[in-house]
Design an enzyme around this catalytic site. Structure first.
Site, mmCIF file in Angstrom:
data_model
loop_
_atom_site.group_PDB
_atom_site.id
_atom_site.type_symbol
_atom_site.label_atom_id
_atom_site.label_comp_id
_atom_site.label_asym_id
_atom_site.label_seq_id
_atom_site.Cartn_x
_atom_site.Cartn_y
_atom_site.Cartn_z
ATOM 1 N N PRO A 90 0.827 -1.216 0.000
ATOM 2 C CA PRO A 90 0.000 0.000 0.000
ATOM 3 C C PRO A 90 0.859 1.263 0.000
ATOM 4 C CG PRO A 90 -0.206 -1.208 2.088
ATOM 5 C CD PRO A 90 0.602 -2.059 1.183
ATOM 6 N N ARG A 159 -3.525 -8.830 -20.440
ATOM 7 C CA ARG A 159 -4.492 -8.545 -21.505
ATOM 8 C C ARG A 159 -3.951 -7.553 -22.524
ATOM 9 N NH1 ARG A 159 -7.408 -4.019 -20.940
ATOM 10 N NH2 ARG A 159 -9.315 -4.712 -21.949
ATOM 11 N N ASP A 174 -10.653 0.519 -24.373
ATOM 12 C CA ASP A 174 -11.270 0.504 -23.060
ATOM 13 C C ASP A 174 -11.002 1.761 -22.254
ATOM 14 O OD1 ASP A 174 -9.137 -2.244 -22.190
ATOM 15 O OD2 ASP A 174 -8.622 -0.141 -22.345
HETATM 16 N N1 ADE Z 1 -0.718 -5.082 0.001
HETATM 17 C C1 ADE Z 1 -1.592 -4.705 0.950
HETATM 18 N N2 ADE Z 1 -2.387 -3.718 0.518
HETATM 19 C C2 ADE Z 1 -2.011 -3.455 -0.779
HETATM 20 C C3 ADE Z 1 -2.432 -2.540 -1.758
HETATM 21 N N3 ADE Z 1 -3.412 -1.661 -1.547
HETATM 22 N N4 ADE Z 1 -1.813 -2.558 -2.943
HETATM 23 C C4 ADE Z 1 -0.813 -3.410 -3.178
HETATM 24 N N5 ADE Z 1 -0.363 -4.296 -2.292
HETATM 25 C C5 ADE Z 1 -0.951 -4.330 -1.087
#
Ligand code: ADE
Length: 244
Positions: A90, A159, A174
């Site tokens: 994240p 893809r 797309d």
């Molecule tokens: N691992 C935990 N949350 C994540 C996210 N939002 N994006 C990528 N990997 C993650």
């Protein structure tokens, strides 16, 4: 394209062998190898994590295990090449269609799935001394681990590879390929539960249909993602785009 994934939950990556991705594997367009991180843990409990320096909740994945795993999985291939290493977190840079296109141009991607509070930072720092490392986030929310993010990234990348989609125009048309969200789509019947297909789509007038689709895309993007519209360079708008 060659794809390697390192994870403590190999079964989580099973969907990589299903549907469109499975077909791409069968056709030899991509190869997918999923490796169990625990095979690189050598203590009696096969521990992959430990408590964090400095305290705090959660566990951090151990550098020795990851170091050995990456040395084995990301060893130079016959041509001496190394993969681009993608680490979902994240705290990464946002994964977008532009990043998907970037990754689709690579011959080899390796994915390192972290769990718990993440991987000891030195693993990423060490890998970055020999290969390109990309820490990416698939959105502003926290998952339990990187596995689902890998599924998302691999599907978005695969893809775009030649031969993976039945109709390559789908990838070109797309949402996001022109910086706008795609407008609505319709199929038969003409009237369903009292709801009609817009007349213009049945008119056979291709110029009018293209104009209508462009207007729908502009309207939808303005309503749902004004940030995307604001980011579009002025030259991307044609003369007939309504003032938005
Ligand atoms: N691992 C935990 N949350 C994540 C996210 N939002 N994006 C990528 N990997 C993650």
């Amino acid at each position: 394209m060659r794809i390697d994934v390192l994870t403590i939950f190999p079964e989580y990556l099973e969907p990589l062998r299903a549907a469109l991705l499975g077909k791409a594997v069968d056709k030899g367009l991509i190869s997918v190898d999923v490796h169990d991180l625990r095979e690189f843990a050598h203590d009696v409990h096969r521990a992959v994590d430990d408590s964090p320096y400095g305290g705090g909740p959660g566990m951090v994945m151990k550098p020795q295990v990851w170091g050995e795993a990456l040395d084995a999985v990301c060893a130079p291939d016959a041509e001496g090449r190394l993969p681009r290493l993608v680490v979902p977190t994240p705290a990464g840079r946002p994964f977008t269609q532009a990043v998907a296109r970037e990754l689709a141009a690579e011959p080899w991607l390796a994915f390192a799935c972290g769990r718990y509070e993440g991987i000891d930072q030195r693993v990423v720092d060490d890998a970055a001394t020999r290969m390109v490392v990309d820490e990416v986030s698939i959105g502003d929310y926290v998952l339990v681990g990187g596995e689902v993010a890998v599924l998302v990234v691999v599907e978005a990348v695969a893809r775009l590879l030649p031969g993976v989609l039945g109709n390559p125009a789908s990838a070109e048309q797309d949402s996001f390929s022109d910086g706008l969200l795609e407008g609505p789509s319709y199929t038969r019947p003409e009237l369903w539960r009292g709801l009609a297909v817009p007349d213009v789509l049945r008119s056979g007038n291709h110029a009018a249909i293209a104009r209508w689709r462009r207007d729908q895309a502009l309207e939808r993007t303005l309503a749902r993602r004004p940030d995307l519209l604001a980011a579009l360079p002025a030259e991307q708008f044609d003369k007939r785009d309504r003032a938005v």
